[in-house]
Scaffold this active site. Structure first.
Site, PDB file in Angstrom:
ATOM      1  N   SER A 516     132.260  62.525   2.616  1.00  0.00           N
ATOM      2  CA  SER A 516     133.553  62.586   1.921  1.00  0.00           C
ATOM      3  C   SER A 516     133.707  63.899   1.595  1.00  0.00           C
ATOM      4  O   SER A 516     134.488  64.757   1.653  1.00  0.00           O
ATOM      5  CB  SER A 516     133.613  61.750   0.915  1.00  0.00           C
ATOM      6  OG  SER A 516     134.078  60.417   1.279  1.00  0.00           O
ATOM      7  N   SER A 714     133.918  56.883  10.762  1.00  0.00           N
ATOM      8  CA  SER A 714     133.838  57.657   9.547  1.00  0.00           C
ATOM      9  C   SER A 714     135.272  57.682   8.812  1.00  0.00           C
ATOM     10  O   SER A 714     135.263  57.604   7.684  1.00  0.00           O
ATOM     11  CB  SER A 714     133.681  59.195   9.704  1.00  0.00           C
ATOM     12  OG  SER A 714     134.279  59.747  10.910  1.00  0.00           O
ATOM     13  N   ASN A 717     135.159  54.075   7.314  1.00  0.00           N
ATOM     14  CA  ASN A 717     134.144  53.594   6.367  1.00  0.00           C
ATOM     15  C   ASN A 717     133.484  54.867   5.635  1.00  0.00           C
ATOM     16  O   ASN A 717     132.986  54.350   4.350  1.00  0.00           O
ATOM     17  CB  ASN A 717     132.821  53.114   7.201  1.00  0.00           C
ATOM     18  CG  ASN A 717     133.352  51.878   7.931  1.00  0.00           C
ATOM     19  OD1 ASN A 717     133.813  50.931   7.515  1.00  0.00           O
ATOM     20  ND2 ASN A 717     133.291  51.914   9.204  1.00  0.00           N
ATOM     21  N   TYR A 718     133.700  55.877   5.878  1.00  0.00           N
ATOM     22  CA  TYR A 718     132.997  57.134   5.014  1.00  0.00           C
ATOM     23  C   TYR A 718     133.916  58.029   4.312  1.00  0.00           C
ATOM     24  O   TYR A 718     133.456  58.698   3.293  1.00  0.00           O
ATOM     25  CB  TYR A 718     132.050  57.925   5.971  1.00  0.00           C
ATOM     26  CG  TYR A 718     130.875  56.841   6.380  1.00  0.00           C
ATOM     27  CD1 TYR A 718     129.767  56.613   5.360  1.00  0.00           C
ATOM     28  CD2 TYR A 718     130.760  56.414   7.757  1.00  0.00           C
ATOM     29  CE1 TYR A 718     128.618  55.992   5.673  1.00  0.00           C
ATOM     30  CE2 TYR A 718     129.656  55.573   7.900  1.00  0.00           C
ATOM     31  CZ  TYR A 718     128.553  55.505   6.914  1.00  0.00           C
ATOM     32  OH  TYR A 718     127.504  54.615   7.180  1.00  0.00           O
ATOM     33  N   ILE A 719     135.001  58.348   4.910  1.00  0.00           N
ATOM     34  CA  ILE A 719     135.859  59.446   4.273  1.00  0.00           C
ATOM     35  C   ILE A 719     136.801  58.754   3.247  1.00  0.00           C
ATOM     36  O   ILE A 719     137.529  57.870   3.706  1.00  0.00           O
ATOM     37  CB  ILE A 719     136.737  59.995   5.258  1.00  0.00           C
ATOM     38  CG1 ILE A 719     135.641  60.998   6.415  1.00  0.00           C
ATOM     39  CG2 ILE A 719     137.560  61.094   4.811  1.00  0.00           C
ATOM     40  CD1 ILE A 719     136.285  61.167   7.654  1.00  0.00           C
TER      41      ILE A 719
END
Length: 760
Positions: A516, A714, A717-719
């Site tokens: 992030s 991403s 799930n990640y950003i």
DNA sequence: TATCCGACTTAGCAATTCCTAA
DNA sequence: TTAGGAATTGCTAAGTCGGATA
């Protein structure tokens, strides 16, 4: 074992530590003249041993802005809202009916009435912190079972040693699983074949064995004598038939399927309708383990209701199991978020039926995950300071812990738990072994290992001198191939240490945080200017930086090489035209060659053979096009009861094309093109062709770069989705361009709560 | 203290749907 | 209008991590 103390001998070349943010990645040997870049940029090379072609680089694919969308733009909305009270939480819910009028591509006005946002429960406006209780009441209709096995037509038989054999239904089903996969990589994998064949033989034995057409027993002993090709052909035929069905037929089938599925799709959580995720029980089949999984190809057995545990609220009707069956167990456990579970037979792990991604429960836990990552912001400086210091600790354990922390923080490696012999050999940070890193002084570390899903992580990284030195110590003899680098460490130890800094902090939070943070930093660099399409390209470039950091890859599509080849051909064709125009220029004004040598230095860009190939391709393509057009026109004329055009007309055109081709070949051979038009016009044309070549080459590079990087993981799930929402609002890019429908549903909480001033 | 188990997130591949260019 | 390729969704394998158990 007492903690090993690091002796002064180990310290002989100690150097001051560098900040993690200054760590650089270096490129692979195949393009070592490329610039060394900071943290977010990295390269992975094409693995030689792996069957998959994976590559990661950093440019953007240019997506063209759709013009039809612009036409659809004028939208009239009428919104009616009724407010009522939620029976359970006394939470205000809105039922909103949206009437939309859209102007379609055909210019007609379409009316849509969607019941979007029905019963929207804005959980993110509550402060709901308790994690231990997932629900107060829960009602659902259970799970959907796959259809019973339907035996193949009697004519479709497996052959053994050339003789068709009749298999009991149970065995035929298993053989069919393999037959359907005959042309896949799985079916060609020896481990897959071996595991399949063992389980197939077992089922065959259980169910009575194979017989020939006269009813005599046939012993199935060797996989190599089994021939599944008739089965494969049968499944292919079925697929073709399904594909060839009319749109109406397909629609009718879908409607029927939807009707059967409907009751399973939703449930009532605290009295509110919520979507269920995977309500379908996984059908039987062959286990498709990733990478070199020792169990790949084994039979995944059919799941029976007796194996299933249902989790449901107390005092509400328990869903009926299929006729003649019972549920394995019925539970009322409100501390968990699953509706049903069963043990699968391959690894004896548990499979769950969970809520859909757009449900409040999943949304809340997503929200908490990102809040935790934001919380880490406050502690990360201290943590970094501490591990920098501990990199030089006298205690081996601390030094290992600090080094692992560095790798998790800087390279976004996973924690890396222990794995068994019955799983694929993949590693993460704590499970890295001797052979996974190669040290090249002064401070280059080459990582080469298989990570989650057997995806290769291959990077040459410039690390801080102290980290390099530590890794050298951790690899020191008697350590050898097969030994752990971090022999004092495992994820639980590491995570326990992290809890001291912040409750709930684990290794995985660093991946979320760094992903992030990278996105935030990258987005901040984008100027607020240009078209939506241009801004999108830049957004995707930022997204790609994150995907590369996390090593998110995808298999290069089978047709990739082919489509790249086509683009290269087209580029060559333009280059050839550029050559022709420059030759024409020289024909008109030979002195230009001396006056402007730079303009003509690329005259030999293409060999004679390449130019000839271009000319011949052009002839072929044009001939085909004209022939097709001719045939189509004639069909039309015949249909309109008119006289078709004579074949001679087409032949004349084809001769024209052939003559032009001859002329081209002559030009190529003589290196001379007769000048036409004026010098000015030719110059302008050359310039246009130059830009076209540049654009095409850039697009090709984008395609290559993107061919193996997966952006979706991403983004999903990640950003932190609020970063994307912020970008959307600040840069005036419709959220529909950034999130698909599914992601918009999943991230409703972010879309409604973040604005352009939101800060990660 | 090590190992196992349960619960849940993360992940790439396959299937399906959508879109675009011919 | 249609084929083919890109985008999206669906599926399920493979991780992480905490807590129970040996």
């Amino acid at each position: 074992m007492p903690a090993r103390i690091i002796t002064s001998d180990d310290e002989d070349d100690l150097m001051p530590p560098s900040r993690p943010s200054t760590v650089k990645r270096v490129k692979d040997e195949d393009d070592d003249d490329a610039p060394v870049v900071k943290k977010v940029k990295k390269e992975s090379s094409t693995p030689k041993a792996s069957p998959k072609v994976k590559k990661a680089t950093t440019t953007t694919k240019v997506k063209k802005e759709s013009t039809t969308n612009a036409k659809k733009a004028p939208v009239k909305k009428t919104t009616t809202t009724t407010i009522k009270k939620d029976p359970v939480k006394q939470q205000t819910v809105k039922k909103t009916t949206i009437k939309k009028e859209t102007v379609g591509a055909d210019g007609k006005i379409k009316k849509e009435e969607t019941e979007e946002a029905e019963d929207v429960y804005k959980w993110w406006e509550n402060d709901n912190q308790d994690d231990s209780i997932k629900w107060e009441t829960l009602e659902h209709k259970g799970v959907m079972f796959p259809p019973e096995y339907e035996p193949l037509p009697k004519s479709v038989l497996m052959k053994y040693d050339g003789t068709p054999v009749v298999l009991p239904h149970a065995a035929e089903e298993v053989a069919g699983f393999f037959g359907a996969m005959l042309e896949t990589d799985h079916a060609k994998n020896p481990t897959f074949q071996k595991n399949f064949f063992n389980d197939f033989k077992a089922v065959l034995k259980e169910s009575g064995g194979a017989k020939d057409k006269d009813g005599n027993n046939v012993q199935i002993k060797a996989f190599s004598k089994c021939d599944f090709s008739d089965m494969y052909a049968h499944f292919e035929k079925m697929r073709e038939e399904k594909k060839a069905m009319s749109a109406a037929e397909k629609k009718a089938i879908k409607a029927e399927r939807d009707k059967i599925e409907e009751p399973f799709k939703v449930c009532l959580l605290n009295g509110r309708k919520e979507q269920v995720g995977n309500f379908r029980i996984e059908p039987p089949g062959l286990f498709r383990g990733r990478g070199a999984h020792p169990k790949t190809g084994k039979l995944k057995r059919r799941v029976m209701p007796e194996q299933i545990t249902i989790n449901i609220g107390k005092g509400v009707p328990v869903p009926e199991p299929p006729a003649g069956h019972k549920w394995g167990e019925v539970r009322h456990d409100n501390s968990v978020a699953w509706l049903a579970m069963w043990h699968e037979n391959i690894n004896n792990s548990i499979k769950y039926v969970l809520f859909a991604a757009n449900s409040s429960l999943k949304g809340m836990s997503d929200y908490k995950k990102f809040e935790k990552a934001r919380e880490l912001k406050k502690h990360v400086a201290t943590i970094r300071k501490d591990y920098e210091k501990e990199l030089k600790s006298e205690a081996m354990f601390e030094r290992q812990r600090a080094t692992a922390m560095y790798l998790i923080d800087v390279l976004a490696l996973r924690a890396g738990g222990e794995k068994g012999d019955d799983e694929a050999d993949t590693v993460g940070c704590c499970s890295l072994r001797y052979e996974h890193i190669t040290l090249s002084p002064p401070n280059i570390v080459e990582f080469d290992f298989l990570g989650k899903d057997s995806i290769r992580y291959h990077q040459e990284v410039e690390v801080s001198p102290q980290v390099f030195k530590n890794l050298r110590i951790f690899k020191k003899a008697p350590k050898k191939v097969g030994d752990d680098i971090f022999d004092r460490l495992d994820p639980s130890v590491l995570n326990k240490h992290l809890q001291n800094y912040m409750p709930g902090l684990t290794a995985k939070v660093f991946r979320t945080y760094n992903a992030s943070k990278t996105m935030d930093d990258q987005l901040a660099l984008i100027p607020n200017e240009g078209t939506v399409a241009e801004k999108l390209v830049k957004f995707n470039a930022a997204n790609r930086a994150v995907a590369i950091l996390c090593n998110h890859q995808k298999t290069v599509s089978k047709t990739h090489g082919e489509s790249v080849g086509k683009i290269e051909d087209r580029i060559n064709e333009v280059v050839w035209q550029k050559w022709r125009h420059k030759r024409m220029l020289l024909d008109l004004e030979p002195k230009l060659l001396k006056k402007e040598p730079k303009l003509f230095e690329d005259l030999d860009e293409l060999s004679k053979e390449e130019k000839t190939a271009c000319a011949n391709r052009l002839l072929e393509k044009d001939s085909e096009r004209w022939t097709k057009k001719f045939e189509r026109d004639n069909e039309k004329l015949v249909a309109e009861k008119q006289k078709p055009k004579p074949k001679s007309e087409l032949n004349a055109k084809l001769k024209d094309l052939a003559d032009t081709n001859k002329q081209y070949l002559k030009e190529i051979k003589s290196n001379k093109v007769e000048g036409k038009g004026t010098v000015e016009k030719l110059r302008a044309q050359v310039e246009k062709l130059e830009t076209r070549v540049t654009t095409m080459r850039m697009q090709l590079k984008d395609k290559e770069d993107n061919s193996s990087v997966a952006l979706g993981t991403s983004k999903m799930n990640y950003i932190d989705p609020r970063l994307t929402v912020k970008f959307s609002k600040k840069y005036d890019v419709p959220i529909e361009k950034l999130f698909t429908k599914t992601l918009r549903d999943k991230f409703q909480w972010a879309i409604q709560s973040a604005d352009e001033d939101w800060e990660f």
